[in-house]
Design an enzyme around this catalytic site. Structure first.
Site, PDB file in Angstrom:
ATOM      1  N   GLN A 184      45.966   1.843 -18.042  1.00  0.00           N
ATOM      2  CA  GLN A 184      46.301   0.779 -18.990  1.00  0.00           C
ATOM      3  C   GLN A 184      45.553   0.906 -20.305  1.00  0.00           C
ATOM      4  O   GLN A 184      45.452  -0.053 -21.071  1.00  0.00           O
ATOM      5  CB  GLN A 184      46.036  -0.593 -18.365  1.00  0.00           C
ATOM      6  CG  GLN A 184      47.010  -0.925 -17.245  1.00  0.00           C
ATOM      7  CD  GLN A 184      46.852  -2.353 -16.759  1.00  0.00           C
ATOM      8  OE1 GLN A 184      47.075  -3.305 -17.503  1.00  0.00           O
ATOM      9  NE2 GLN A 184      46.458  -2.522 -15.506  1.00  0.00           N
ATOM     10  N   LYS A 212      41.983  -8.421 -10.721  1.00  0.00           N
ATOM     11  CA  LYS A 212      40.831  -7.984 -11.504  1.00  0.00           C
ATOM     12  C   LYS A 212      40.001  -9.168 -12.016  1.00  0.00           C
ATOM     13  O   LYS A 212      38.783  -9.213 -11.828  1.00  0.00           O
ATOM     14  CB  LYS A 212      41.389  -7.186 -12.687  1.00  0.00           C
ATOM     15  CG  LYS A 212      40.412  -6.600 -13.597  1.00  0.00           C
ATOM     16  CD  LYS A 212      41.164  -5.772 -14.617  1.00  0.00           C
ATOM     17  CE  LYS A 212      42.130  -6.609 -15.440  1.00  0.00           C
ATOM     18  NZ  LYS A 212      41.626  -6.927 -16.765  1.00  0.00           N
ATOM     19  N   THR A 213      40.676 -10.118 -12.628  1.00  0.00           N
ATOM     20  CA  THR A 213      39.973 -11.281 -13.160  1.00  0.00           C
ATOM     21  C   THR A 213      39.321 -12.063 -12.033  1.00  0.00           C
ATOM     22  O   THR A 213      38.205 -12.560 -12.158  1.00  0.00           O
ATOM     23  CB  THR A 213      40.950 -12.205 -13.912  1.00  0.00           C
ATOM     24  OG1 THR A 213      41.753 -11.401 -14.753  1.00  0.00           O
ATOM     25  CG2 THR A 213      40.205 -13.203 -14.748  1.00  0.00           C
ATOM     26  N   ASP A 234      34.743  -6.015 -18.689  1.00  0.00           N
ATOM     27  CA  ASP A 234      36.169  -5.994 -18.337  1.00  0.00           C
ATOM     28  C   ASP A 234      36.901  -4.997 -19.241  1.00  0.00           C
ATOM     29  O   ASP A 234      36.416  -4.656 -20.314  1.00  0.00           O
ATOM     30  CB  ASP A 234      36.724  -7.413 -18.546  1.00  0.00           C
ATOM     31  CG  ASP A 234      38.076  -7.576 -17.887  1.00  0.00           C
ATOM     32  OD1 ASP A 234      38.496  -6.661 -17.150  1.00  0.00           O
ATOM     33  OD2 ASP A 234      38.715  -8.628 -18.100  1.00  0.00           O
ATOM     34  N   GLU A 235      38.071  -4.572 -18.856  1.00  0.00           N
ATOM     35  CA  GLU A 235      38.917  -3.674 -19.660  1.00  0.00           C
ATOM     36  C   GLU A 235      38.121  -2.478 -20.185  1.00  0.00           C
ATOM     37  O   GLU A 235      38.201  -2.119 -21.355  1.00  0.00           O
ATOM     38  CB  GLU A 235      39.537  -4.432 -20.852  1.00  0.00           C
ATOM     39  CG  GLU A 235      40.247  -5.724 -20.495  1.00  0.00           C
ATOM     40  CD  GLU A 235      41.644  -5.522 -19.962  1.00  0.00           C
ATOM     41  OE1 GLU A 235      42.023  -4.357 -19.656  1.00  0.00           O
ATOM     42  OE2 GLU A 235      42.360  -6.531 -19.826  1.00  0.00           O
ATOM     43  N   ARG A 287      53.889  -6.445 -16.257  1.00  0.00           N
ATOM     44  CA  ARG A 287      53.730  -7.859 -16.610  1.00  0.00           C
ATOM     45  C   ARG A 287      54.708  -8.711 -15.817  1.00  0.00           C
ATOM     46  O   ARG A 287      54.576  -9.928 -15.747  1.00  0.00           O
ATOM     47  CB  ARG A 287      53.994  -8.125 -18.112  1.00  0.00           C
ATOM     48  CG  ARG A 287      53.091  -7.426 -19.122  1.00  0.00           C
ATOM     49  CD  ARG A 287      51.664  -7.606 -18.855  1.00  0.00           C
ATOM     50  NE  ARG A 287      51.141  -6.477 -18.104  1.00  0.00           N
ATOM     51  CZ  ARG A 287      49.986  -6.483 -17.437  1.00  0.00           C
ATOM     52  NH1 ARG A 287      49.235  -7.543 -17.456  1.00  0.00           N
ATOM     53  NH2 ARG A 287      49.591  -5.434 -16.739  1.00  0.00           N
TER      54      ARG A 287
END
Length: 762
Positions: free
Chosen positions: A251, A33-34, A220-221, A598
DNA sequence: ACGGGCGTCTTTTTT
DNA sequence: AGACGCCCGT
């Protein structure tokens, strides 16, 4: 740029090249994603020739922003300072610093943190004579924050809820609260977003400026945005509609603070013509870890169903473990940390321990300290929340803004100047009556209140002197704390705590020094800003070789080779306050999903049969999330269940137990809470023993032959479990003695002499 | 005004 | 278990 695109998979490429129009990227955990966001920024600038100042990129944390900037700069090969890249709050503060005067505030406004807000609500309720027993300040603050999240101003709120007595009262507090904020030239967290929206809506010139400027917008997010944030980006994107949002509906974990998962679910409706791209290939986790994640999350209702897959190895099976209690759970973590260090050459920094709430860290810390394993904790008591730091900040705030009554109230009697409650009430009332700041009251106190005049003269002089001094922030901190007598007062205390505080202040001076050295434009106002918007994960450095402990929320966006997910019990995770609401359970499940994903290589899922938390001990069944995982993909399953069902052998203990059903509200009949206290009723426990028989078994262990005269302060002793220690205090109790002991390894303990089986050492 | 002691309450997550 | 607020004595 050509070779850059080659580093991406087809979906990622598509996401990047889809620059114009609305674009929704559903990005599973670890799907790059980043990377997509940074490459898209680079692509816009390099390939499409877009100027950096025409791009707005919004991230969830400052740390993410910083990371993204660095990665994008590396791709492009030059600085992109003109790119607007930051959190919603930092972006909005930037706009407000320019235009908040349109709302009648001064551009040097301060940002109130949660504790300022609390104090303010309390004051308002007092002023309005509202009984805090009927309506707690916490619930009021919550209601105000919710109102702001829904973008209801005080008048609108009162109007909407007219007729509802409770809410009418809240409306009154809200109205006063907002007025007092303005009196102090202060804004709270929610105002930062809402005021920006208000300015954009009421001023076509400003809206036109920013919506023209930000030709491309990236967020983002997106699953964790709220209604106000949605409105804001809608406004900013109103001109060009080139908006890319990235998120993962699985998420979304900030519903409790107003984040609305509907934002991401409705994006294609809100922005017609949206192109939806799903990134489902995971590059982070092993196959088995992903299986666990997928197995659990599929129990949620889901609109954008996606199935994460990976080309990575299957890896080892995630391990499940049941501890006797939270300490044996911690011992399990330590064993595995040591094992992986040995077998896989892992470093301490390869491990993270994740829990649901901060208070769970205590037991783990205790064990880590005993075993000499270096660790750091993210969250919990933050640096900027320490008293001495908040005091120092309050001095700075008052210097930068004399109408900041909150800062003044905090420090007017710190160090002690003989300005107590009565004087303070006086000052406050005069300020309200004359519609001036409290600082002005004491500054001009001379004629009418001699006592206040005398006691505050030196304080006023210091502020007056320093507000017009040209010096660096770090110098300012030192000067103000020295001249005000703050440091001296700490020195006079002559305690270890005071010494620690002075060290913290020194640390604070260092932070300030680094800040001012970064850039000449870094002013005091900027500094205070940064502090208000700082979060703990921002300072998370991976340079130290230590184990990281944090909440699941803090772990968002991070990854580690080995993850321990602890406290997997009903009532802990999922937390008992979410258990009667299916929507809340889904959010907990997403949180679990975040935790699992994670992990890159090793995942450990642990729970404890018995746990002491909030002062009482309870027996919680394993988390429902564990049951949602097929047991074939878990290692240690049988063993964990065996341990769970094993009849417990009560330990040598000197406490009497009494049980009560603690969770009757949640209809959770198999949870029994034991609480240490007097033994009055004799209902039999879960284990078929009566309390009396249990007490009898304790009595039987009591050793009546102990020679109490040997116990003296300073005496060295040995305990079977805790090792060597020294007696620090004695307190007779009935026919026994309560002994305080400082153990070399186990720390401070209080034991009963006749029970503990202490050996006297020479 | 101030500090100590005692009782009560509250326990989620945080930009 | 710990924080916090309230009351009391100095």
């Amino acid at each position: 740029m050509q070779n850059i695109l080659q580093e991406l998979n087809d979906k990622q490429k598509e996401a990047i090249q889809n620059t114009d129009g609305p674009c929704l990227i559903i990005a599973g955990a670890g799907s790059g994603k980043t990377k997509v966001l940074t490459y898209k920024i680079a692509y816009l600038i390099q390939e499409m020739g877009i100027k950096p100042w025409n791009i707005l990129a919004i991230t969830f944390t400052n740390k993410a922003a910083e990371e993204m900037r660095q990665r994008a700069e590396k791709l492009i090969g030059e600085n992109i300072n003109d790119l607007w890249l930051g959190t919603f709050h930092s972006i909005c503060v930037r706009i407000l610093r320019k235009f908040i005067d349109r709302l009648g505030y001064d551009t040097s406004f301060v940002i109130f943190d949660t504790s300022d807000q609390k104090t303010l609500v309390k004051n308002c309720m007092k002023e309005l004579n509202i009984d805090t027993k009927l309506l707690t300040e916490k619930s009021v603050l919550n209601a105000i924050s919710n109102a702001k999240n829904e973008m209801l101003e005080p008048e609108q709120y009162s109007l909407k809820y007219a007729g509802d007595f409770r809410k009418e009262t809240i409306g009154k507090v809200y109205t006063l609260y907002q007025k007092r904020l303005k009196d102090n030239n202060a804004v709270d967290f929610d105002d930062i977003i809402n005021f920006t929206i208000k300015i954009l809506m009421e001023n076509p010139d400003i809206l036109d400026y920013y919506s023209t400027k930000f030709r491309y917008i990236l967020v983002d997010e997106y699953q964790d945005t709220n209604k106000a944030q949605f409105t804001l980006i809608t406004l900013l994107a109103s001109k060009y509609g080139n908006i890319t949002v990235v998120g993962d509906n699985d998420q979304g974990i900030y519903g409790f603070r107003g984040a609305d998962i509907a934002n991401i679910l409705n994006f294609e409706k809100d922005f017609p013509g949206t192109n939806i791209i799903k990134l489902e290939q995971n590059y982070r986790c092993t196959g088995n870890i992903l299986k666990v994640a997928n197995a659990v999350i599929k129990h949620n209702q889901n609109k954008y169903e996606k199935k994460l897959w990976t080309e990575n190895d299957e890896g080892t099976l995630p391990y499940i473990f049941c501890g006797k209690d939270e300490y044996s759970e911690a011992e399990f973590l330590i064993e595995n940390i040591n094992r992986l260090k040995r077998e896989e050459y892992f470093k301490y920094s390869d491990f993270a321990i994740l829990y649901r709430m901060n208070s769970q860290s205590r037991a783990i810390e205790d064990k880590l300290r005993i075993e000499n394993i270096p660790y750091k904790i993210i969250g919990g008591l933050k640096f900027y929340e320490r008293k001495e730091i908040k005091d120092a900040i309050a001095y700075l705030r008052l210097i930068s803004n004399q109408s900041d009554n909150f800062a003044l109230e905090r420090i007017i009697n710190e160090p002690k100047r003989g300005v107590g409650k009565t004087s303070l009430d006086n000052i406050r009332n005069i300020a309200i009556q004359n519609n001036i700041s409290m600082y002005e009251v004491i500054k001009n106190a001379s004629d009418f209140i001699p006592r206040i005049y005398e006691n505050t003269r030196q304080f006023v002089e210091v502020i007056e002197e320093l507000k017009s001094t040209e010096c660096t922030i770090s110098e300012l901190i030192m000067q103000v704390l020295n001249k005000s007598g703050y440091i001296q007062a700490l020195k006079d205390e002559n305690t270890i705590e005071a010494e620690t505080r002075i060290q913290n202040i020194e640390e604070f001076v260092t932070v300030a020094n680094e800040f001012e050295n970064e850039s000449a434009e870094n002013t005091l106002t900027e500094f205070l800003n940064g502090i208000a918007l700082a979060s703990d994960t921002d300072n998370l450095e991976n340079s130290d070789d230590v184990v990281t402990l944090m909440t699941l929320h803090s772990a968002k966006g991070l990854e580690y080779p080995a993850i321990f997910l602890v406290g997997l019990e009903e009532g802990i995770f999922p937390g008992y306050q979410s258990m009667d609401n299916p929507e809340d359970i889904e959010e907990e499940r997403r949180l679990f999903y975040v935790g699992v994903t994670r992990a890159k290589q090793f995942l450990f899922l642990t729970f404890a049969k018995r746990r002491t938390i909030f002062g009482s001990t309870s027996y919680n069944p394993p988390s429902r999330f564990l049951k949602e995982i097929p047991k074939e993909i878990l290692d240690g399953y049988e063993k964990a269940m065996e341990e769970k069902d094993k009849n417990e052998e009560f330990e040598n203990s000197n406490v009497e137990w009494n049980y009560k059903n603690h969770y009757n509200k949640a209809d959770f009949s198999n949870v029994i809470t034991y609480q240490a206290k007097d033994l009055s009723n004799s209902t039999s426990t879960k284990f078929g023993r009566t309390a009396e028989s249990f007490l009898a078994s304790i009595q039987a262990k009591k050793n009546t032959d102990v020679d109490l005269s040997k116990f003296k302060v300073g005496q060295k002793i040995y305990h079977k479990k805790f090792g060597q220690g020294v007696i620090s205090k004695l307190e007779p109790e009935e026919d026994d003695i309560k002994v305080d002991i400082d153990f070399e390894k186990a720390g401070h303990k209080r034991l009963m002499a006749k029970f503990a089986g202490l050996e006297i050492l020479e």
